[in-house]
Design a protein around this motif. Structure first.
Motif, short mmCIF file in Angstrom:
data_model
loop_
_atom_site.label_atom_id
_atom_site.label_comp_id
_atom_site.label_asym_id
_atom_site.label_seq_id
_atom_site.Cartn_x
_atom_site.Cartn_y
_atom_site.Cartn_z
N GLY A 179 98.92 107.11 39.21
CA GLY A 179 98.49 106.38 40.45
C GLY A 179 97.66 107.70 41.42
N LYS A 180 97.79 109.10 40.98
CA LYS A 180 96.97 110.40 41.17
C LYS A 180 95.44 109.17 41.22
CE LYS A 180 95.89 114.06 43.56
NZ LYS A 180 94.69 114.15 43.46
N LEU A 181 95.10 109.43 39.74
CA LEU A 181 93.80 109.14 39.09
C LEU A 181 93.44 107.49 39.81
CD1 LEU A 181 94.74 109.41 35.37
CD2 LEU A 181 93.31 110.93 36.45
N ILE A 182 94.36 107.06 40.44
CA ILE A 182 93.39 105.61 41.05
C ILE A 182 93.44 105.74 42.35
CG2 ILE A 182 94.49 103.51 41.14
CD1 ILE A 182 96.33 103.25 38.41
N GLU A 183 93.74 107.12 42.58
CA GLU A 183 93.26 107.07 43.54
C GLU A 183 92.37 107.12 43.97
OE1 GLU A 183 96.56 108.84 45.44
OE2 GLU A 183 95.40 109.59 47.82
N ASP A 184 91.88 108.69 43.28
CA ASP A 184 90.75 109.60 43.05
C ASP A 184 90.26 108.99 42.48
OD1 ASP A 184 92.40 111.87 44.00
OD2 ASP A 184 92.46 112.30 42.02
N ALA A 185 89.93 107.20 42.17
CA ALA A 185 88.61 106.27 41.82
C ALA A 185 88.77 105.95 43.05
CB ALA A 185 89.29 105.99 41.08
N LYS B 252 101.80 103.90 31.83
CA LYS B 252 102.06 105.31 31.59
C LYS B 252 101.61 106.34 32.32
CE LYS B 252 104.29 103.15 27.41
NZ LYS B 252 104.08 103.49 25.68
N ARG B 253 101.79 106.88 32.22
CA ARG B 253 101.62 108.68 32.74
C ARG B 253 101.13 109.43 31.73
NH1 ARG B 253 106.25 111.42 33.53
NH2 ARG B 253 106.29 112.18 31.25
N PRO B 254 100.23 109.41 32.10
CA PRO B 254 98.28 109.81 31.01
C PRO B 254 98.85 111.06 30.34
CG PRO B 254 97.19 108.65 32.58
CD PRO B 254 98.92 108.71 32.67
N GLU B 255 98.89 111.90 29.54
CA GLU B 255 98.86 113.22 29.39
C GLU B 255 98.56 113.59 30.34
OE1 GLU B 255 99.89 113.83 25.52
OE2 GLU B 255 101.05 115.96 25.86
N GLY B 256 99.06 115.03 30.93
CA GLY B 256 98.14 115.99 31.77
C GLY B 256 97.71 115.07 33.01
N TYR B 257 97.78 114.27 33.23
CA TYR B 257 97.88 112.68 34.32
C TYR B 257 98.99 112.51 34.89
CZ TYR B 257 93.29 114.69 32.68
OH TYR B 257 91.82 114.98 32.34
N PHE B 258 98.72 111.99 36.87
CA PHE B 258 99.48 110.56 36.55
C PHE B 258 98.47 109.77 37.22
CE2 PHE B 258 101.73 114.79 38.05
CZ PHE B 258 102.87 114.54 37.84
N SER C 221 98.53 99.10 45.00
CA SER C 221 99.07 98.86 46.32
C SER C 221 98.75 100.06 47.64
CB SER C 221 100.53 99.12 45.89
OG SER C 221 101.63 99.74 46.48
N GLU C 222 98.27 99.85 48.63
CA GLU C 222 98.44 101.05 49.50
C GLU C 222 99.17 101.83 49.56
OE1 GLU C 222 95.58 100.67 51.73
OE2 GLU C 222 94.70 98.03 51.86
N LYS C 223 99.97 101.03 49.53
CA LYS C 223 101.68 102.83 49.01
C LYS C 223 101.50 103.53 48.43
CE LYS C 223 106.07 102.18 51.17
NZ LYS C 223 106.85 101.46 51.53
N HIS C 224 101.64 103.18 47.10
CA HIS C 224 101.63 104.02 46.07
C HIS C 224 100.35 103.49 44.79
CE1 HIS C 224 102.99 105.54 42.35
NE2 HIS C 224 104.11 106.13 43.26
N CYS C 225 99.64 103.71 44.61
CA CYS C 225 98.12 103.20 43.56
C CYS C 225 98.82 103.61 42.15
CB CYS C 225 97.27 104.52 43.99
SG CYS C 225 96.24 104.43 45.31
N GLY C 226 100.04 103.67 42.44
CA GLY C 226 100.39 103.63 40.80
C GLY C 226 101.12 102.03 40.18
#
Ligand SMILES: Cc1cc2nc3c(=O)[nH]c(=O)nc-3n(C[C@H](O)[C@H](O)[C@H](O)COP(=O)(O)OP(=O)(O)OC[C@H]3O[C@@H](n4cnc5c(N)ncnc54)[C@H](O)[C@@H]3O)c2cc1C
Length: 305
Positions: A239-245, A231-237, A258-263
């Motif tokens: 997929g972006k968090l997973i990519e940034d991690a 689920k989208r955590p409040e205030g974040y995305f 996924s390489e194409k979409h980290c979510g």
């Protein structure tokens, strides 16, 4: 279980009462264990009968739509899975009032296309979501700024024990982000009433094509998955968090971020449900450690390890 099977056989053809059913064949993840019993009613009366008899049996049971947001663990599901597709395939359209009533077994893609063919706009956002209307109404599926709650005016339901049929308004469904009152009641969607808008069909189809092209560009649709895993955590995305991690492409067994979409967590071929769940835990732990954010799965995970 034997008594239940014999009772069900009075109304439902044997081929639709499957023991030790491989749930990988009924879920978009194409992974996971077996259900002790899978029942596939072919019409509304059979669905009602199944709900009543399964409730009477005291066995555990779970409702399955098109299986695009469910993972059954490798140890399988002890009890009965009732698949609402292919029953309930009706659609009725009222162009004058721009209303549509869609039964829960209809795929969102089919409902959206029917709306467009009848010059009704509003379902474009849902046309590429690979679920059924029932699953979408249950969890308020959404995409590209639209959610089911924006178009639903009322939902026709049957109680979990098959005894009571009733209607809830959109407000009474208590919709929130990937949430409805059905998470608590467990009742089953029979049909939904939609308020759409009259529009030019070419423009509706153009918008649908544009959104579906976007989806195919951004999402790993070539691999089995259950869509955005978290689920989208409040205030974040998520997929972006997973990519940034730094977790893009992280693999465990046959499961991969996924390489194409980290979510998305995808099944690269031979993933077990345990591979997928382990990868989920690895992602959750890493995101928690680096950003102190809890990722909650959107995918419903059922059954035993
Ligand atoms: C490639 C891909 C892309 C996706 N994109 C999106 C997206 O953009 N947006 C989005 O929201 N989701 C998306 N999903 C997830 C999924 O398609 C949706 O959540 C969809 O609404 C699930 O519907 P389903 O019929 O497959 O439900 P299932 O997966 O079968 O079930 C999901 C839940 O709904 C319940 N349920 C099913 N039918 C009924 C019923 N008739 N009455 C009561 N409860 C019921 C089940 O018990 C279960 O808890 C995507 C999935 C994939 C694989």
């Amino acid at each position: 279980m034997e008594t239940l099977i014999n009772t069900l056989k009075q109304e439902i053809d044997e081929e639709f009462i499957v023991q030790n059913a491989d749930m990988a064949e009924h879920t978009s993840f194409k992974a996971g264990g077996k259900a002790d019993l899978l029942v596939i009613p072919q019409d509304y009366e059979q669905l009602k009968f199944t709900l009543q008899k399964v409730a009477d049996s005291g066995l555990e049971y779970y409702i399955l739509g098109n299986g695009s947001n469910i993972l059954v663990k490798d140890g399988g599901f002890r009890g009965v899975i009732i698949k609402t597709l292919p029953a309930l395939q009706g659609i009725s359209v009222d162009y004058e009032d721009a209303e549509m009533i869609v039964q829960s077994g209809v795929l969102l893609s089919v409902a959206a296309r029917t709306a467009a063919q009848n010059m009704l706009a509003g379902m474009e956002f849902a046309s590429g979501i690979p679920g059924s209307v029932g699953g979408a109404a249950y969890m308020n599926a959404g995409a590209y700024g639209g959610e089911m709650k924006d178009i639903i005016t009322a939902v026709r339901l049957i109680s979990r024990d098959g005894q009571k049929e009733y209607t809830l308004t959109c407000d009474e469904m208590k919709y929130g982000y990937r949430h409805s009152v059905l998470y608590k009641t467990g009742d089953i969607v029979v049909s939904i009433m939609l308020q759409l808008k009259q529009d030019n069909p070419h423009e509706i189809f153009d918008r649908m094509t544009e959104l579906n092209n976007k989806r195919n560009d951004k999402q790993p649709v070539e691999y089995p998955s259950a869509g955005s895993f978290f689920k989208r955590p409040e205030g974040y995305f998520a997929g972006k968090l997973i990519e940034d991690a730094g977790l893009r492409g992280l693999t465990y067994g046959g499961a991969q971020v996924s390489e194409k979409h980290c979510g998305f967590i995808i099944n690269t071929g031979n993933a077990t449900a345990q591979d997928i769940v382990t990868l989920m835990h690895l992602v959750q732990a890493s995101v928690k450690e680096q950003f102190d954010v809890d990722l909650e799965p959107e995918v419903r995970i059922i059954g035993e390890d």
